[in-house]
Structures are given as structure tokens and as C-alpha cells.
Design a protein around this motif. Structure first.
Motif, PDB file in Angstrom:
ATOM      1  N   LYS A  65     -48.059 -22.301 -45.064  1.00  0.00           N
ATOM      2  CA  LYS A  65     -49.350 -22.793 -45.564  1.00  0.00           C
ATOM      3  C   LYS A  65     -50.435 -21.721 -45.558  1.00  0.00           C
ATOM      4  O   LYS A  65     -51.247 -21.658 -46.477  1.00  0.00           O
ATOM      5  N   SER A  66     -50.456 -20.871 -44.548  1.00  0.00           N
ATOM      6  CA  SER A  66     -51.507 -19.855 -44.480  1.00  0.00           C
ATOM      7  C   SER A  66     -51.355 -18.791 -45.568  1.00  0.00           C
ATOM      8  O   SER A  66     -52.287 -18.017 -45.812  1.00  0.00           O
ATOM      9  N   ASP A  67     -50.219 -18.742 -46.266  1.00  0.00           N
ATOM     10  CA  ASP A  67     -50.038 -17.839 -47.403  1.00  0.00           C
ATOM     11  C   ASP A  67     -50.731 -18.366 -48.666  1.00  0.00           C
ATOM     12  O   ASP A  67     -50.967 -17.609 -49.597  1.00  0.00           O
ATOM     13  N   VAL A  68     -51.013 -19.663 -48.692  1.00  0.00           N
ATOM     14  CA  VAL A  68     -51.657 -20.292 -49.842  1.00  0.00           C
ATOM     15  C   VAL A  68     -53.158 -20.051 -49.730  1.00  0.00           C
ATOM     16  O   VAL A  68     -53.719 -20.135 -48.636  1.00  0.00           O
ATOM     17  N   ASP A  69     -53.821 -19.772 -50.867  1.00  0.00           N
ATOM     18  CA  ASP A  69     -55.261 -19.576 -50.770  1.00  0.00           C
ATOM     19  C   ASP A  69     -55.910 -20.852 -50.228  1.00  0.00           C
ATOM     20  O   ASP A  69     -55.447 -21.963 -50.492  1.00  0.00           O
ATOM     21  N   ILE A  70     -56.953 -20.666 -49.459  1.00  0.00           N
ATOM     22  CA  ILE A  70     -57.570 -21.761 -48.700  1.00  0.00           C
ATOM     23  C   ILE A  70     -58.001 -22.908 -49.602  1.00  0.00           C
ATOM     24  O   ILE A  70     -57.764 -24.075 -49.278  1.00  0.00           O
ATOM     25  N   GLN A  71     -58.611 -22.609 -50.745  1.00  0.00           N
ATOM     26  CA  GLN A  71     -59.090 -23.669 -51.632  1.00  0.00           C
ATOM     27  C   GLN A  71     -57.950 -24.502 -52.197  1.00  0.00           C
ATOM     28  O   GLN A  71     -58.056 -25.727 -52.271  1.00  0.00           O
ATOM     29  N   SER A  72     -56.866 -23.877 -52.600  1.00  0.00           N
ATOM     30  CA  SER A  72     -55.725 -24.620 -53.143  1.00  0.00           C
ATOM     31  C   SER A  72     -55.084 -25.491 -52.079  1.00  0.00           C
ATOM     32  O   SER A  72     -54.746 -26.649 -52.334  1.00  0.00           O
ATOM     33  N   MET A  73     -54.914 -24.946 -50.878  1.00  0.00           N
ATOM     34  CA  MET A  73     -54.297 -25.724 -49.806  1.00  0.00           C
ATOM     35  C   MET A  73     -55.168 -26.921 -49.450  1.00  0.00           C
ATOM     36  O   MET A  73     -54.670 -28.049 -49.303  1.00  0.00           O
ATOM     37  N   LYS A  74     -56.459 -26.699 -49.344  1.00  0.00           N
ATOM     38  CA  LYS A  74     -57.390 -27.785 -49.017  1.00  0.00           C
ATOM     39  C   LYS A  74     -57.362 -28.846 -50.119  1.00  0.00           C
ATOM     40  O   LYS A  74     -57.357 -30.047 -49.838  1.00  0.00           O
ATOM     41  N   TYR A  75     -57.329 -28.406 -51.372  1.00  0.00           N
ATOM     42  CA  TYR A  75     -57.296 -29.322 -52.513  1.00  0.00           C
ATOM     43  C   TYR A  75     -56.056 -30.217 -52.438  1.00  0.00           C
ATOM     44  O   TYR A  75     -56.155 -31.442 -52.598  1.00  0.00           O
ATOM     45  N   ALA A  76     -54.900 -29.612 -52.212  1.00  0.00           N
ATOM     46  CA  ALA A  76     -53.654 -30.385 -52.112  1.00  0.00           C
ATOM     47  C   ALA A  76     -53.699 -31.340 -50.930  1.00  0.00           C
ATOM     48  O   ALA A  76     -53.348 -32.529 -51.063  1.00  0.00           O
ATOM     49  N   GLU A  77     -54.094 -30.841 -49.777  1.00  0.00           N
ATOM     50  CA  GLU A  77     -54.149 -31.673 -48.560  1.00  0.00           C
ATOM     51  C   GLU A  77     -55.047 -32.893 -48.776  1.00  0.00           C
ATOM     52  O   GLU A  77     -54.661 -34.025 -48.466  1.00  0.00           O
ATOM     53  N   GLU A  78     -56.262 -32.645 -49.281  1.00  0.00           N
ATOM     54  CA  GLU A  78     -57.214 -33.742 -49.461  1.00  0.00           C
ATOM     55  C   GLU A  78     -56.725 -34.743 -50.495  1.00  0.00           C
ATOM     56  O   GLU A  78     -56.856 -35.953 -50.310  1.00  0.00           O
ATOM     57  N   HIS A  79     -56.156 -34.239 -51.583  1.00  0.00           N
ATOM     58  CA  HIS A  79     -55.696 -35.143 -52.638  1.00  0.00           C
ATOM     59  C   HIS A  79     -54.509 -35.983 -52.166  1.00  0.00           C
ATOM     60  O   HIS A  79     -54.478 -37.202 -52.411  1.00  0.00           O
ATOM     61  N   LEU A  80     -53.547 -35.366 -51.506  1.00  0.00           N
ATOM     62  CA  LEU A  80     -52.393 -36.130 -51.015  1.00  0.00           C
ATOM     63  C   LEU A  80     -52.808 -37.159 -49.973  1.00  0.00           C
ATOM     64  O   LEU A  80     -52.313 -38.290 -49.982  1.00  0.00           O
ATOM     65  N   THR A  81     -53.711 -36.799 -49.086  1.00  0.00           N
ATOM     66  CA  THR A  81     -54.170 -37.739 -48.060  1.00  0.00           C
ATOM     67  C   THR A  81     -54.890 -38.918 -48.706  1.00  0.00           C
ATOM     68  O   THR A  81     -54.623 -40.086 -48.371  1.00  0.00           O
ATOM     69  N   LYS A  82     -55.776 -38.630 -49.647  1.00  0.00           N
ATOM     70  CA  LYS A  82     -56.521 -39.688 -50.343  1.00  0.00           C
ATOM     71  C   LYS A  82     -55.562 -40.621 -51.087  1.00  0.00           C
ATOM     72  O   LYS A  82     -55.682 -41.850 -51.006  1.00  0.00           O
ATOM     73  N   LYS A  83     -54.626 -40.058 -51.817  1.00  0.00           N
ATOM     74  CA  LYS A  83     -53.696 -40.884 -52.588  1.00  0.00           C
ATOM     75  C   LYS A  83     -52.784 -41.689 -51.674  1.00  0.00           C
ATOM     76  O   LYS A  83     -52.464 -42.841 -51.972  1.00  0.00           O
ATOM     77  N   TYR A  84     -52.375 -41.105 -50.552  1.00  0.00           N
ATOM     78  CA  TYR A  84     -51.557 -41.850 -49.603  1.00  0.00           C
ATOM     79  C   TYR A  84     -52.314 -43.081 -49.112  1.00  0.00           C
ATOM     80  O   TYR A  84     -51.761 -44.183 -49.067  1.00  0.00           O
ATOM     81  N   GLU A  85     -53.575 -42.892 -48.750  1.00  0.00           N
ATOM     82  CA  GLU A  85     -54.376 -44.012 -48.256  1.00  0.00           C
ATOM     83  C   GLU A  85     -54.539 -45.087 -49.328  1.00  0.00           C
ATOM     84  O   GLU A  85     -54.446 -46.278 -49.034  1.00  0.00           O
ATOM     85  N   GLU A  86     -54.743 -44.679 -50.573  1.00  0.00           N
ATOM     86  CA  GLU A  86     -54.874 -45.648 -51.669  1.00  0.00           C
ATOM     87  C   GLU A  86     -53.569 -46.394 -51.916  1.00  0.00           C
ATOM     88  O   GLU A  86     -53.555 -47.622 -52.025  1.00  0.00           O
ATOM     89  N   ILE A  87     -52.493 -45.658 -52.015  1.00  0.00           N
ATOM     90  CA  ILE A  87     -51.205 -46.280 -52.331  1.00  0.00           C
ATOM     91  C   ILE A  87     -50.733 -47.148 -51.169  1.00  0.00           C
ATOM     92  O   ILE A  87     -50.278 -48.275 -51.381  1.00  0.00           O
ATOM     93  N   ALA A  88     -50.827 -46.646 -49.962  1.00  0.00           N
ATOM     94  CA  ALA A  88     -50.420 -47.431 -48.785  1.00  0.00           C
ATOM     95  C   ALA A  88     -51.283 -48.689 -48.678  1.00  0.00           C
ATOM     96  O   ALA A  88     -50.790 -49.767 -48.317  1.00  0.00           O
ATOM     97  N   GLY A  89     -52.566 -48.575 -48.994  1.00  0.00           N
ATOM     98  CA  GLY A  89     -53.461 -49.722 -48.980  1.00  0.00           C
ATOM     99  C   GLY A  89     -53.045 -50.778 -49.983  1.00  0.00           C
ATOM    100  O   GLY A  89     -53.150 -51.975 -49.734  1.00  0.00           O
ATOM    101  N   ASP A  90     -52.531 -50.338 -51.158  1.00  0.00           N
ATOM    102  CA  ASP A  90     -52.056 -51.285 -52.154  1.00  0.00           C
ATOM    103  C   ASP A  90     -50.875 -52.092 -51.636  1.00  0.00           C
ATOM    104  O   ASP A  90     -50.727 -53.268 -51.961  1.00  0.00           O
TER     105      ASP A  90
END
Length: 185
Positions: free
Chosen positions: A157-182
Motif C-alpha cells: 500500500k505504501s507504494d501507491v501514491d497517497i491520494q489514490s490509496m486514500k481515494y480507494a480506501e474511502e470509496h470502498l468503505t463508503k460503498k461497503y456501508e451502503e451495500i451492507a446497510g441495504d
């Protein structure tokens, strides 16, 4: 047993090109130096050489059916969202795979979008262990100069640029919460 890794893609693409991509037939990948470099950079049990016969695409008649098939497999927690205003497609399979051979058709699918997408150096596809901890990155694809290229230098993970890693992490977490909530409703 290993835990399933998550896949996330951020792709800039016009609406017309996105529509053309989803209507297109899946593209059969060709064994080339980039596939070989990625494969050879990975550690796995009972590793064999990557051969042309190992590379395959999904057998659905269109890319849209591939996307819908993943979404319909509810246990995978898959999402596909096109933002018309920003012309960005987000695609994710939260419970994707832990097996490199099984990843190949999904990777071929996301590499094949290169001929449809806009040029944006911030676009990427990543496969990594989002939920279960660990630092390994199984796959990182850059989209540059009209080509989708495995970046085999990215191994953790630390090889990935910080913005891209943060973008993926935040998006996956948000979508997980939405989908799991459904599923709880």
C-alpha cells in the motif's frame, strides 16, 4: 484459507464511450511482457508459468452483462456507478478474489477499457486486502497513453501514491456501508 481481496477502479470516460464499452464484447487478453512482468512479480503457492491458455475473458456477450453478473452475485458486494457530471466510472468488487488465476478475467475486463476511456493519469485499478489488514497490493493498473499497464513496482500500500490509496480506501468503505446497510433493511 485466505481472505478475499477487494477490487476498485476509478476511470474517466465520457458517457458515449462508457455506453460503447458496456455494449462491447469482452476482449480476449493476449500474453505479453506486461502480463508476464505482473505475474512474475507475485508470490504464490505452487506457482506455474503464466501461459496464453491461462489468460481468458468472461464469456458473456457484452461488458454490461459482466457488470450485471457481478452485481447480481450479492455476496461479492459489487457496485458500478457512473457520475455523468464528472465523467467518472467507479467499479468495485468488495469481495473479489484471493486467487491470481481467478483474477485474470476481471483484470482483462478492466484493462480492455483503455481504448474507450479519457486520458487521465489519475485513473487506476487496484486489488488489495481492504478489510482484513495487511499491506500487500495484488494488482495496480495505471492508464497512460491509451494503454492499461500493470505497475509491478507497486507491491504494498505504501507504494501507491497517497491520494489514490486514500481515494480507494474511502470509496470502498463508503460503498461497503451502503451495500451492507441495504442488506440489513
Amino acid at each position: 484459507m485466505s481472505e478475499l481481496n477487494s477490487l476498485f477502479a476509478k476511470i474517466h470516460i465520457t458517457k458515449d464511450n462508457f455506453d460503447a464499452f458496456v455494449k462491447a464484447k469482452p476482449t480476449q487478453p493476449k500474453l505479453d511482457d506486461n502480463w508476464l512482468e505482473w505475474w512474475n512479480s507475485k508470490e504464490m503457492y505452487n506457482k506455474s508459468e503464466l501461459q496464453e491458455k491461462n489468460l481468458y475473458c468472461y464469456e458473456e456477450p457484452t461488458n454490461e452483462l459482466i457488470i450485471n453478473g457481478w452485481i447480481e452475485a450479492k455476496e461479492t458486494l459489487t457496485f458500478s456507478e457512473y457520475n455523468l457530471e464528472k465523467e467518472i466510472w467507479h467499479f468495485g468488487i468488495i469481495m473479489f478474489s484471493e486467487n491470481y488465476l481467478e483474477m485474470i478475467p476481471g483484470l482483462a475486463f478492466l484493462k480492455s477499457i483503455d481504448e474507450f476511456k479519457n486520458e487521465d493519469v489519475n485513473d487506476f485499478t487496484i486489488v488489495y486486502n481492504h478489510f482484513w489488514g495487511g499491506e500487500d497490493v495484488n494488482v495496480f493498473i495505471n492508464y497512460k497513453n491509451g494503454k492499461a499497464i500493470f505497475n509491478s513496482k507497486i507491491q504494498i500500500k505504501s507504494d501507491v501514491d497517497i491520494q489514490s490509496m486514500k481515494y480507494a480506501e474511502e470509496h470502498l468503505t463508503k460503498k461497503y456501508e451502503e451495500i451492507a446497510g441495504d442488506y440489513e433493511d
